[in-house]
Scaffold this active site. Structure first.
Site, short mmCIF file in Angstrom:
data_model
loop_
_atom_site.label_atom_id
_atom_site.label_comp_id
_atom_site.label_asym_id
_atom_site.label_seq_id
_atom_site.Cartn_x
_atom_site.Cartn_y
_atom_site.Cartn_z
N GLY A 81 35.43 29.90 34.87
CA GLY A 81 35.40 28.91 36.28
C GLY A 81 36.60 28.18 34.86
N GLU A 134 26.06 32.11 30.91
CA GLU A 134 26.03 31.17 30.84
C GLU A 134 24.16 30.95 30.70
OE1 GLU A 134 26.76 30.53 34.64
OE2 GLU A 134 29.25 29.69 34.53
N SER A 144 37.48 33.77 36.96
CA SER A 144 38.88 33.24 37.29
C SER A 144 39.54 34.08 38.51
CB SER A 144 39.56 33.34 37.28
OG SER A 144 38.56 31.64 35.79
N ASN A 168 28.31 34.82 43.28
CA ASN A 168 27.36 33.61 42.38
C ASN A 168 28.02 32.68 42.42
OD1 ASN A 168 26.39 33.03 40.16
ND2 ASN A 168 27.21 33.57 38.20
N LYS A 183 25.91 29.86 41.33
CA LYS A 183 25.23 29.46 40.62
C LYS A 183 24.30 28.33 40.98
CE LYS A 183 29.16 30.49 37.56
NZ LYS A 183 30.59 30.42 36.81
N HIS A 209 23.85 37.00 32.35
CA HIS A 209 25.28 36.27 32.58
C HIS A 209 25.64 35.14 31.80
CE1 HIS A 209 28.49 33.02 34.49
NE2 HIS A 209 28.19 34.29 34.99
N GLU A 255 32.73 40.38 31.66
CA GLU A 255 33.27 38.89 32.38
C GLU A 255 33.11 38.52 31.39
OE1 GLU A 255 31.38 37.22 36.20
OE2 GLU A 255 29.94 36.77 35.18
C1 PEP Z 1 30.56 33.93 37.19
O1 PEP Z 1 30.36 32.58 37.21
O2 PEP Z 1 30.23 35.12 37.45
C2 PEP Z 1 32.01 34.04 37.44
C3 PEP Z 1 32.97 34.85 37.61
O3 PEP Z 1 32.53 32.60 37.57
P1 PEP Z 1 34.59 32.25 38.27
O4 PEP Z 1 35.09 33.03 39.39
O5 PEP Z 1 34.52 31.05 38.71
O6 PEP Z 1 35.29 31.97 36.76
#
Ligand code: PEP
Length: 256
Positions: A175, A99, A215, A11, A13, A97, A169
């Site tokens: 992040g 976000e 992460s 992803n 973003k 997601h 998630e």
């Molecule tokens: C995501 O935004 O789906 C995600 C898992 O981000 P990160 O790997 O940066 O935590």
């Protein structure tokens, strides 16, 4: 023996211009474009979808979008539809997601309409679910995940369900560099598998892939991907650089 092939999805973003995206995907194609052990999806921003799609032609890499509207067309300024994504040869779309939920006010009912529209248009939804830190600390992780999952999949038929991909998630791990332990993640993945069994039956639930996101990096991936119900990763930060993304695909290939 699991029926499920591991899947690593990137992803990106709101990162990378079309030319940055093509440069990244060119490296990915060279390194992992022919392997067949792991399914790989890259989800660039909309502006890079077409050029990245061209750059991955002929490889095993698949193209995904990060969001879409549920209507096919109409007065929805700033939005794109499933048929528009299909016209660019996208095969996957990330929906719900955290976000989008937190920053753009998307709720379960709205996300559900998108899931239904994606399936109707032969796009595989990657439906994201997960709790915030406050919800985990309040002991409501499983309840939150259950509500998001059941509402997100409302109206999805048993025959459509194997086309759905779930991404667990935990919001507090996205992040932030704080990764869920493999036990924490496996507990929720097994719970999700149980919910899928109730909704669609055992045979279908065993086919649905449940990704972990939050992460995930080459250093922590082997342990996470070694868990029974963790079928891959949805990767944010580590998908923006070829080396780390390639290493994640290799970790998925080696995971038992
Ligand atoms: C995501 O935004 O789906 C995600 C898992 O981000 P990160 O790997 O940066 O935590």
């Amino acid at each position: 023996m699991t029926l499920r092939k591991k899947l690593i999805a990137g992803n990106w973003k709101m990162n990378k211009t079309p030319s940055d995206g093509v440069a990244l995907v060119t490296e990915l194609v060279a390194a992992i474009g022919k392997q067949t052990e792991v399914d790989v999806v890259v989800c660039p921003p909309l502006t890079a979808l077409e050029s990245v799609g061209r750059a991955l032609e002929g490889s095993i890499l698949k193209l995904g979008a990060q969001n879409m509207h549920f209507e096919a067309s109409g007065a929805f300024t700033g939005e794109v539809s499933a048929p528009m994504l299909r016209a660019l040869f996208a095969t996957h779309v990330i929906l719900g997601h955290s976000e989008r939920r937190a920053l753009f006010g998307e709720n379960d009912a709205f996300i559900n309409q998108k899931v239904i529209a994606a399936l109707k248009n032969q796009l595989r939804p990657i439906l994201c679910v997960g709790e915030t830190l406050a919800e985990r600390e309040a002991g409501s992780t499983l309840k939150v995940v259950q509500t998001q999952l059941e509402a997100g999949l409302d109206g999805v038929g048993k025959e459509q369900a194997p086309g759905v991909i779930i991404a667990y998630e935990p919001v507090w791990a996205i992040g932030t560099g704080k990764v869920a332990t493999s036990d924490q993640a496996q507990e929720v993945h097994a719970f999700i598998r149980g919910l899928l069994t109730k909704l669609f039956g055992e045979a279908v639930a065993q086919k649905v892939r449940i990704l972990y996101g939050g992460s995930m990096k080459p250093a922590n991936a082997p342990e996470l991907l070694g868990q029974k119900d963790i079928d891959g990763g949805l990767i944010g930060g580590a998908s923006l650089e070829a080396r780390s993304f390639v290493d994640l695909v290799k970790a998925a290939a080696e995971a038992k």
